[in-house]
Design a protein around this motif. Structure first.
Motif, PDB file in Angstrom:
ATOM      1  N   GLU A  15     -12.003   0.288  39.750  1.00 46.39           N
ATOM      2  CA  GLU A  15     -10.811  -0.437  40.254  1.00 46.39           C
ATOM      3  C   GLU A  15      -9.964  -0.952  39.093  1.00 46.39           C
ATOM      4  O   GLU A  15      -9.462  -2.082  39.142  1.00 46.39           O
ATOM      5  CB  GLU A  15     -11.237  -1.638  41.128  1.00 46.39           C
ATOM      6  N   PHE A  16      -9.833  -0.146  38.062  1.00 45.19           N
ATOM      7  CA  PHE A  16      -9.129  -0.574  36.844  1.00 45.19           C
ATOM      8  C   PHE A  16      -7.683  -0.962  37.135  1.00 45.19           C
ATOM      9  O   PHE A  16      -7.123  -1.856  36.510  1.00 45.19           O
ATOM     10  CB  PHE A  16      -9.172   0.559  35.817  1.00 45.19           C
ATOM     11  N   ASP A  17      -7.070  -0.297  38.113  1.00 42.22           N
ATOM     12  CA  ASP A  17      -5.671  -0.590  38.449  1.00 42.22           C
ATOM     13  C   ASP A  17      -5.504  -1.996  39.013  1.00 42.22           C
ATOM     14  O   ASP A  17      -4.401  -2.533  39.040  1.00 42.22           O
ATOM     15  CB  ASP A  17      -5.149   0.438  39.465  1.00 42.22           C
ATOM     16  N   ARG A  18      -6.597  -2.595  39.495  1.00 37.60           N
ATOM     17  CA  ARG A  18      -6.487  -3.958  40.044  1.00 37.60           C
ATOM     18  C   ARG A  18      -6.396  -5.013  38.944  1.00 37.60           C
ATOM     19  O   ARG A  18      -5.966  -6.133  39.191  1.00 37.60           O
ATOM     20  CB  ARG A  18      -7.675  -4.264  40.948  1.00 37.60           C
ATOM     21  N   ALA A  19      -6.824  -4.655  37.751  1.00 37.94           N
ATOM     22  CA  ALA A  19      -6.713  -5.601  36.636  1.00 37.94           C
ATOM     23  C   ALA A  19      -5.257  -5.575  36.183  1.00 37.94           C
ATOM     24  O   ALA A  19      -4.828  -4.689  35.447  1.00 37.94           O
ATOM     25  CB  ALA A  19      -7.646  -5.172  35.507  1.00 37.94           C
ATOM     26  N   SER A  20      -4.488  -6.545  36.678  1.00 37.13           N
ATOM     27  CA  SER A  20      -3.035  -6.436  36.523  1.00 37.13           C
ATOM     28  C   SER A  20      -2.526  -6.874  35.152  1.00 37.13           C
ATOM     29  O   SER A  20      -1.393  -6.579  34.787  1.00 37.13           O
ATOM     30  CB  SER A  20      -2.343  -7.236  37.626  1.00 37.13           C
ATOM     31  N   GLU A  21      -3.350  -7.576  34.381  1.00 40.87           N
ATOM     32  CA  GLU A  21      -2.890  -8.075  33.079  1.00 40.87           C
ATOM     33  C   GLU A  21      -2.691  -6.926  32.090  1.00 40.87           C
ATOM     34  O   GLU A  21      -3.652  -6.212  31.772  1.00 40.87           O
ATOM     35  CB  GLU A  21      -3.939  -9.017  32.497  1.00 40.87           C
ATOM     36  N   ILE A  41     -16.221   4.636  31.180  1.00 42.06           N
ATOM     37  CA  ILE A  41     -15.866   5.448  32.352  1.00 42.06           C
ATOM     38  C   ILE A  41     -14.943   4.552  33.177  1.00 42.06           C
ATOM     39  O   ILE A  41     -15.360   3.462  33.601  1.00 42.06           O
ATOM     40  CB  ILE A  41     -17.098   5.811  33.223  1.00 42.06           C
ATOM     41  N   ILE A  42     -13.720   4.998  33.362  1.00 45.18           N
ATOM     42  CA  ILE A  42     -12.731   4.150  34.042  1.00 45.18           C
ATOM     43  C   ILE A  42     -12.272   4.840  35.326  1.00 45.18           C
ATOM     44  O   ILE A  42     -12.009   6.044  35.326  1.00 45.18           O
ATOM     45  CB  ILE A  42     -11.516   3.914  33.113  1.00 45.18           C
ATOM     46  N   ALA A  43     -12.200   4.090  36.412  1.00 39.26           N
ATOM     47  CA  ALA A  43     -11.702   4.682  37.657  1.00 39.26           C
ATOM     48  C   ALA A  43     -10.605   3.817  38.245  1.00 39.26           C
ATOM     49  O   ALA A  43     -10.650   2.588  38.152  1.00 39.26           O
ATOM     50  CB  ALA A  43     -12.839   4.832  38.662  1.00 39.26           C
ATOM     51  N   GLY A  44      -9.608   4.461  38.808  1.00 40.93           N
ATOM     52  CA  GLY A  44      -8.511   3.713  39.422  1.00 40.93           C
ATOM     53  C   GLY A  44      -7.661   4.606  40.299  1.00 40.93           C
ATOM     54  O   GLY A  44      -7.835   5.830  40.312  1.00 40.93           O
ATOM     55  N   VAL A  45      -6.721   3.985  41.021  1.00 39.04           N
ATOM     56  CA  VAL A  45      -5.894   4.782  41.917  1.00 39.04           C
ATOM     57  C   VAL A  45      -4.643   5.334  41.236  1.00 39.04           C
ATOM     58  O   VAL A  45      -3.831   5.966  41.889  1.00 39.04           O
ATOM     59  CB  VAL A  45      -5.454   4.003  43.183  1.00 39.04           C
ATOM     60  N   ALA A  46      -4.494   5.088  39.945  1.00 37.10           N
ATOM     61  CA  ALA A  46      -3.303   5.583  39.255  1.00 37.10           C
ATOM     62  C   ALA A  46      -3.220   7.102  39.427  1.00 37.10           C
ATOM     63  O   ALA A  46      -4.234   7.783  39.434  1.00 37.10           O
ATOM     64  CB  ALA A  46      -3.376   5.228  37.794  1.00 37.10           C
ATOM     65  N   HIS A  47      -2.011   7.577  39.585  1.00 33.98           N
ATOM     66  CA  HIS A  47      -1.874   8.979  39.959  1.00 33.98           C
ATOM     67  C   HIS A  47      -1.766   9.880  38.754  1.00 33.98           C
ATOM     68  O   HIS A  47      -1.827  11.078  38.860  1.00 33.98           O
ATOM     69  CB  HIS A  47      -0.693   9.148  40.894  1.00 33.98           C
ATOM     70  N   ASN A  48      -1.539   9.335  37.633  1.00 35.78           N
ATOM     71  CA  ASN A  48      -1.717  10.156  36.450  1.00 35.78           C
ATOM     72  C   ASN A  48      -2.271   9.293  35.333  1.00 35.78           C
ATOM     73  O   ASN A  48      -2.232   8.074  35.375  1.00 35.78           O
ATOM     74  CB  ASN A  48      -0.448  10.933  36.072  1.00 35.78           C
TER      75      ASN A  48
END
Ligand code: ADP
Ligand code: MG
Length: 453
Positions: free
Chosen positions: A206-212, A236-243
């Motif tokens: 959920e890396f995209d949730r870390a907004s800072e 290992i990083i996972a997130g919803v970013a599309h690219n």
């Protein structure tokens, strides 16, 4: 009339003979009266400890199993329940083990990133990797992250400590070497550079949730430092970013140290495996027609497959059957539709209702299908503004309708990503709802599975 009947504006015949002076002495019925309530309220079938209550129906044990067989609201934790994804897992393992790369997994919500990470963590631990899984949130800070990671590395794996030393006996960890000062990227890199005798995987979900932005920048710099120094640590990083660039935008030079992997929709065989796993775990059976319908509804999305299968299972149990037929799937889809509608933010739900009422149902359903098949991203419009399915000749949705859906109803948003524009539904819940609604209309109300694709 007693005082609360008066409040309700009703006459209370039982109180007619009472003097008004009775009112202040009114005593509510004792709580014991509640136990005599004749209404039979719905009850839980089991206890919170997963035990069945006495007097439950015989199929309630299966109901309990069904809850664990399909878990649309929870990621997969048990490797035996992970369907498909073999190539993706193999690619990740090879990248970690052979190339010492850091891995970035990206894809829309519900595609299976967290499930994959959990299974990968288990596999890595079997090979004696030290693994620290962190689910990021808005407030995740670099300092907090590093303290949590260090607390999980025993001093036994510090290059400068003797394995027979006192500190190791005491069970100290890398965290015991930290002062109260905020942990900088330099300090973290120095410390992680001391890991020896094992390898450490730091998994940031959920890396995209870390907004800072500061946090993202620090993580990017850490990747650069530990790669340059050849540390035995990988991220290992996972997130919803599309690219990929949306996740790691700060230090372009780390691109060569990272493998970016898009988690795609599942193939029909993988969806079939997901249902088959659930079949074994629940002790229920799906008829071929039911399987066909779920596979069609899922559109390659494990979340949808799991959600529809679970609801279909409950529908079968409600009619005391262990066999899930297409009728149960149809009932399940109807319930899923209600569930998905409630997930849409209220103001958007209102816009959606207006768009549907103004005759855009078919176009919206088509756009939803196109988005769901392509990581929730819509195809680029043609020069005239119309949208066409990839590989198709005929335009799927004409320009004026696309414009109305975006400009009047605000259901589509355009974002600019490094010079090119991307079109997506304003909220990810909208295409899910619209697609299931389309399925409901075409397949169920028209009487049986047909290929709508
Ligand atoms: N490979 C898989 N096999 C079985 N079920 C899966 C698989 N991937 C995802 N799911 C199901 O789909 C849902 C969403 O998965 P999750 O891992 O939480 O996705 P993400 O992290 O991408 O949002 C979960 O309920 C999970 O049960
Ligand atoms: Mg997740």
């Amino acid at each position: 009339m007693n005082w609360f009947s008066a409040l309700l504006g009703k006459r209370d015949d039982a109180a007619i003979n009472h003097d008004e002076s009775d009112v202040p002495d009114f005593v509510p019925s004792p709580p014991a009266a509640a136990t005599n309530i004749r209404r039979s309220l719905p009850r839980f079938r089991g206890t919170a400890a997963d035990q069945l209550c006495t007097g439950t129906r015989p199929l309630d044990r299966t109901r309990l199993q069904l809850r664990h067989a399909f878990t649309p609201a929870r990621p997969i934790m048990d490797p035996a329940m992970l369907a498909g994804r073999t190539n993706l897992l193999r690619t990740m393992i090879r990248a970690i083990e052979d190339q010492y790369l850091h891995v970035v997994l990206f894809g829309p919500r519900g595609i299976g990133k967290t499930s994959l990470l959990h299974v990968l963590c288990g596999i890595a631990q079997q090979s004696r990797y030290l693994v620290r899984y962190v689910s990021c949130g808005e407030r995740t800070s670099f300092d907090g992250l590093m303290r949590a990671v260090c607390a999980d590395i025993p001093l036994l794996f510090h290059a400068a400590y003797d394995p027979t030393g006192e500190e190791i006996e005491e069970g100290l960890s890398f965290a015991d070497l930290l002062s109260d000062q905020p942990i900088t990227v330099e300090l973290a890199s120095d410390l992680l550079g001391k890991v020896a005798g094992s390898r450490l995987l730091v998994v940031l979900d959920e890396f995209d949730r870390a907004s800072e932005a500061e946090f993202r920048r620090s993580v990017a710099e850490l990747i650069k430092n530990i790669s340059d120094r050849g540390c035995r640590v990988q991220l290992i990083i996972a997130g919803v970013a599309h690219n990929l660039t949306e996740i790691i935008e700060h230090v372009p030079s780390i691109r060569r140290n990272i493998l970016g992997l898009l988690v795609p929709n599942m193939a029909p065989t993988e969806i079939a495996e997901l249902i088959s796993n659930g079949q074994h775990a629940s002790g229920m059976t799906f008829t071929p027609k039911a399987l066909q319908l779920i596979s069609l509804a899922a559109l390659g999305l494990p979340y949808l497959a799991s959600l529809v299968s679970q609801h279909a299972g409950f529908a079968a149990l409600d009619r005391d059957s262990l066999v899930i037929d297409h009728i149960d799937v149809e009932r399940g889809i109807t319930q899923v539709l209600d569930h998905l509608e409630l997930r849409i933010p209220p103001d958007l739900r209102q816009n959606l209702k207006s768009a549907l009422a103004h005759g855009h149902e078919e176009s919206l359903g088509t756009l939803a299908q196109l988005a769901l098949m392509n990581s929730f991203q819509l195809p680029q419009p043609a020069d005239d503004g119309s949208i066409t399915a990839p590989g198709a000749d005929q335009c799927a949705v004409p320009a004026d309708v696309v414009h109305r859906i975006s400009d009047d109803y605000h259901l589509i948003k355009i974002t600019s990503v490094h010079g090119s524009s991307e079109r997506r539904f304003t909220d990810d819940g909208v295409p899910l709802y619209l697609w299931v609604r389309l399925m409901h209309r075409h397949v169920i109300t028209s009487g049986g599975p047909t290929n709508t694709q």
